[in-house]
Structures are given as structure tokens and as C-alpha cells.
Design a protein around this motif. Structure first.
Motif, PDB file in Angstrom:
ATOM      1  N   GLU A   3       0.820  -1.212   0.000  1.00 41.14           N
ATOM      2  CA  GLU A   3       0.000   0.000   0.000  1.00 41.14           C
ATOM      3  C   GLU A   3       0.853   1.260   0.000  1.00 41.14           C
ATOM      4  N   PHE A   4       1.951   1.229   0.731  1.00 37.70           N
ATOM      5  CA  PHE A   4       2.839   2.387   0.767  1.00 37.70           C
ATOM      6  C   PHE A   4       3.450   2.630  -0.609  1.00 37.70           C
ATOM      7  N   ALA A   5       3.838   1.555  -1.285  1.00 39.35           N
ATOM      8  CA  ALA A   5       4.409   1.692  -2.628  1.00 39.35           C
ATOM      9  C   ALA A   5       3.385   2.313  -3.584  1.00 39.35           C
ATOM     10  N   TYR A   6       2.139   1.866  -3.495  1.00 42.11           N
ATOM     11  CA  TYR A   6       1.112   2.430  -4.377  1.00 42.11           C
ATOM     12  C   TYR A   6       0.824   3.894  -4.035  1.00 42.11           C
ATOM     13  N   CYS A   7       0.912   4.243  -2.771  1.00 46.49           N
ATOM     14  CA  CYS A   7       0.753   5.641  -2.358  1.00 46.49           C
ATOM     15  C   CYS A   7       1.892   6.488  -2.948  1.00 46.49           C
ATOM     16  N   CYS A  31       9.613   3.146  -4.793  1.00 42.58           N
ATOM     17  CA  CYS A  31       8.626   2.099  -5.113  1.00 42.58           C
ATOM     18  C   CYS A  31       9.323   0.834  -5.596  1.00 42.58           C
ATOM     19  N   ILE A  32      10.288   0.999  -6.482  1.00 41.74           N
ATOM     20  CA  ILE A  32      11.030  -0.157  -7.005  1.00 41.74           C
ATOM     21  C   ILE A  32      11.665  -0.917  -5.846  1.00 41.74           C
ATOM     22  N   ALA A  33      12.263  -0.202  -4.913  1.00 45.32           N
ATOM     23  CA  ALA A  33      12.908  -0.851  -3.765  1.00 45.32           C
ATOM     24  C   ALA A  33      11.886  -1.640  -2.944  1.00 45.32           C
ATOM     25  N   ILE A  34      10.728  -1.067  -2.742  1.00 43.15           N
ATOM     26  CA  ILE A  34       9.686  -1.750  -1.960  1.00 43.15           C
ATOM     27  C   ILE A  34       9.201  -2.994  -2.690  1.00 43.15           C
ATOM     28  N   PHE A  35       8.859  -2.846  -3.966  1.00 43.47           N
ATOM     29  CA  PHE A  35       8.368  -3.992  -4.731  1.00 43.47           C
ATOM     30  C   PHE A  35       9.437  -5.083  -4.862  1.00 43.47           C
ATOM     31  N   SER A  36      10.691  -4.677  -4.959  1.00 45.16           N
ATOM     32  CA  SER A  36      11.781  -5.650  -5.077  1.00 45.16           C
ATOM     33  C   SER A  36      11.874  -6.547  -3.854  1.00 45.16           C
ATOM     34  N   ALA A  37      11.504  -6.032  -2.720  1.00 37.50           N
ATOM     35  CA  ALA A  37      11.555  -6.814  -1.480  1.00 37.50           C
ATOM     36  C   ALA A  37      10.567  -7.982  -1.497  1.00 37.50           C
ATOM     37  N   PHE A  38       9.588  -7.937  -2.397  1.00 41.03           N
ATOM     38  CA  PHE A  38       8.588  -8.994  -2.482  1.00 41.03           C
ATOM     39  C   PHE A  38       8.951 -10.072  -3.498  1.00 41.03           C
ATOM     40  N   GLY A  39      10.136  -9.981  -4.089  1.00 38.64           N
ATOM     41  CA  GLY A  39      10.585 -11.001  -5.035  1.00 38.64           C
ATOM     42  C   GLY A  39       9.667 -11.097  -6.236  1.00 38.64           C
ATOM     43  N   GLY A  45       4.394  -4.922  -9.974  1.00 36.69           N
ATOM     44  CA  GLY A  45       4.520  -3.592  -9.371  1.00 36.69           C
ATOM     45  C   GLY A  45       5.744  -2.868  -9.901  1.00 36.69           C
ATOM     46  N   ILE A  46       6.833  -3.609 -10.063  1.00 32.96           N
ATOM     47  CA  ILE A  46       8.051  -3.027 -10.625  1.00 32.96           C
ATOM     48  C   ILE A  46       7.799  -2.591 -12.065  1.00 32.96           C
ATOM     49  N   ALA A  47       7.129  -3.445 -12.846  1.00 36.31           N
ATOM     50  CA  ALA A  47       6.856  -3.105 -14.245  1.00 36.31           C
ATOM     51  C   ALA A  47       5.997  -1.850 -14.358  1.00 36.31           C
ATOM     52  N   SER A  48       4.947  -1.756 -13.548  1.00 36.87           N
ATOM     53  CA  SER A  48       4.087  -0.568 -13.625  1.00 36.87           C
ATOM     54  C   SER A  48       4.840   0.678 -13.164  1.00 36.87           C
ATOM     55  N   THR A  49       5.721   0.517 -12.189  1.00 41.06           N
ATOM     56  CA  THR A  49       6.535   1.643 -11.726  1.00 41.06           C
ATOM     57  C   THR A  49       7.507   2.086 -12.817  1.00 41.06           C
ATOM     58  N   ARG A  50       8.114   1.124 -13.490  1.00 38.96           N
ATOM     59  CA  ARG A  50       9.020   1.477 -14.590  1.00 38.96           C
ATOM     60  C   ARG A  50       8.278   2.219 -15.702  1.00 38.96           C
ATOM     61  N   HIS A  51       7.031   1.840 -15.932  1.00 36.03           N
ATOM     62  CA  HIS A  51       6.246   2.545 -16.954  1.00 36.03           C
ATOM     63  C   HIS A  51       6.080   4.016 -16.546  1.00 36.03           C
ATOM     64  N   LEU A  52       5.761   4.252 -15.296  1.00 35.79           N
ATOM     65  CA  LEU A  52       5.638   5.630 -14.813  1.00 35.79           C
ATOM     66  C   LEU A  52       6.968   6.370 -14.913  1.00 35.79           C
ATOM     67  N   MET A  53       8.060   5.670 -14.610  1.00 43.61           N
ATOM     68  CA  MET A  53       9.392   6.277 -14.730  1.00 43.61           C
ATOM     69  C   MET A  53       9.665   6.655 -16.186  1.00 43.61           C
ATOM     70  N   ALA A  54       9.273   5.781 -17.096  1.00 46.32           N
ATOM     71  CA  ALA A  54       9.485   6.055 -18.517  1.00 46.32           C
ATOM     72  C   ALA A  54       8.720   7.303 -18.952  1.00 46.32           C
ATOM     73  N   LEU A  55       7.506   7.470 -18.441  1.00 49.97           N
ATOM     74  CA  LEU A  55       6.736   8.680 -18.767  1.00 49.97           C
ATOM     75  C   LEU A  55       7.461   9.933 -18.292  1.00 49.97           C
ATOM     76  N   CYS A  56       8.052   9.871 -17.108  1.00 47.64           N
ATOM     77  CA  CYS A  56       8.829  11.015 -16.605  1.00 47.64           C
ATOM     78  C   CYS A  56      10.029  11.287 -17.501  1.00 47.64           C
ATOM     79  N   ARG A  57      10.724  10.222 -17.868  1.00 45.84           N
ATOM     80  CA  ARG A  57      11.895  10.367 -18.743  1.00 45.84           C
ATOM     81  C   ARG A  57      11.487  10.963 -20.098  1.00 45.84           C
ATOM     82  N   LEU A  58      10.380  10.480 -20.644  1.00 44.96           N
ATOM     83  CA  LEU A  58       9.893  11.004 -21.923  1.00 44.96           C
ATOM     84  C   LEU A  58       9.596  12.491 -21.808  1.00 44.96           C
TER      85      LEU A  58
END
Length: 124
Positions: A3-7, A31-39, A45-58
Motif C-alpha cells: 500500500e505504501f508503494a502504491y501511495c 517504489c522499485i525498492a519496496i516492490f523488489s523486497a517482495f521477489g 509492481g516493478i513493471a508498472s513503476t518502470r512505466h511511470l518512470m518512462a513517462l517522466c523520462r519522456l
């Protein structure tokens, strides 16, 4: 905690919409660090976070960085058994935006055609 990662993702989206891309990226790294802890359970969660990161980079003009992130997203979403391909379609759409920004119109068009086909298939 999930929940914290999604927040943090939602906060990052707010920062991104305000044009505060570096601040958004910092939150998304957390977020990536939090999701990574769940293996394996955190992979989507990591994939959706990377998508958001890509939007920022774009939006920050970093198209190659965005494309690298999107390739990882696409690979992760493609590896999951899913009922539909809307996540992949969304990733292809963002990849097309990157290609347009780089002036690669025919590549962008091919990506958009793949995106449309997936959307039609998923939505009927």
C-alpha cells in the motif's frame, strides 16, 4: 508494504503532472525498492513503476532512457499469464510516443498498429 508503494506511485504521478520529474523519479525509485523486497510477487509492481518512470523520462526529453525502461516493462508484462494485453498495449503506446519524439515516424506507426490490435483483441 504494498500500500505504501502504491501511495508513493500516486504521489509520483502528481509530481509528474506538475512537471516535477526528478522528484517523481525519486519517489518511483523508492517504489522499485519496496516492490523488489517482495521477489517474484513484486514483479508487476516493478513493471508498472518502470512505466511511470518512462513517462517522466519522456517528458524530460530522455527518450532513450524511457525506451530502455519500456522494453523491460514489455518483457515483464509479456511473461505474465494474463487475461488481457492492455498493459502491453499501454507500454507500446508510450513507446510510440518516444519514437515520435525522436522523429521515428514509421516505427511509431508500427507500434501504434500493434497497440491497436491488442486493444481490439482485449476489449472486443
Amino acid at each position: 508494504h504494498w500500500e505504501f508503494a502504491y501511495c508513493l506511485q500516486l504521489k509520483a504521478m502528481c509530481r509528474q503532472r506538475k512537471g516535477e520529474y526528478d522528484a517523481a523519479l525519486e519517489l518511483l525509485e523508492r517504489c522499485i525498492a519496496i516492490f523488489s523486497a517482495f521477489g517474484a510477487e513484486g514483479r508487476l509492481g516493478i513493471a508498472s513503476t518502470r512505466h511511470l518512470m518512462a513517462l517522466c523520462r519522456l517528458r524530460n526529453g530522455e527518450c532513450d532512457s524511457a525506451l530502455a525502461l519500456l522494453e523491460k516493462c514489455k518483457a515483464e508484462f509479456s511473461s505474465q499469464p494474463r487475461e488481457d494485453d492492455l498493459d502491453i498495449a499501454s507500454t507500446l503506446h508510450t513507446m510510440a510516443q518516444c519514437r515520435l519524439a525522436k522523429g521515428e515516424f514509421s516505427t511509431a506507426m508500427k507500434l501504434l498498429q500493434q497497440c491497436s490490435a491488442m486493444q481490439v483483441s482485449a476489449l472486443g
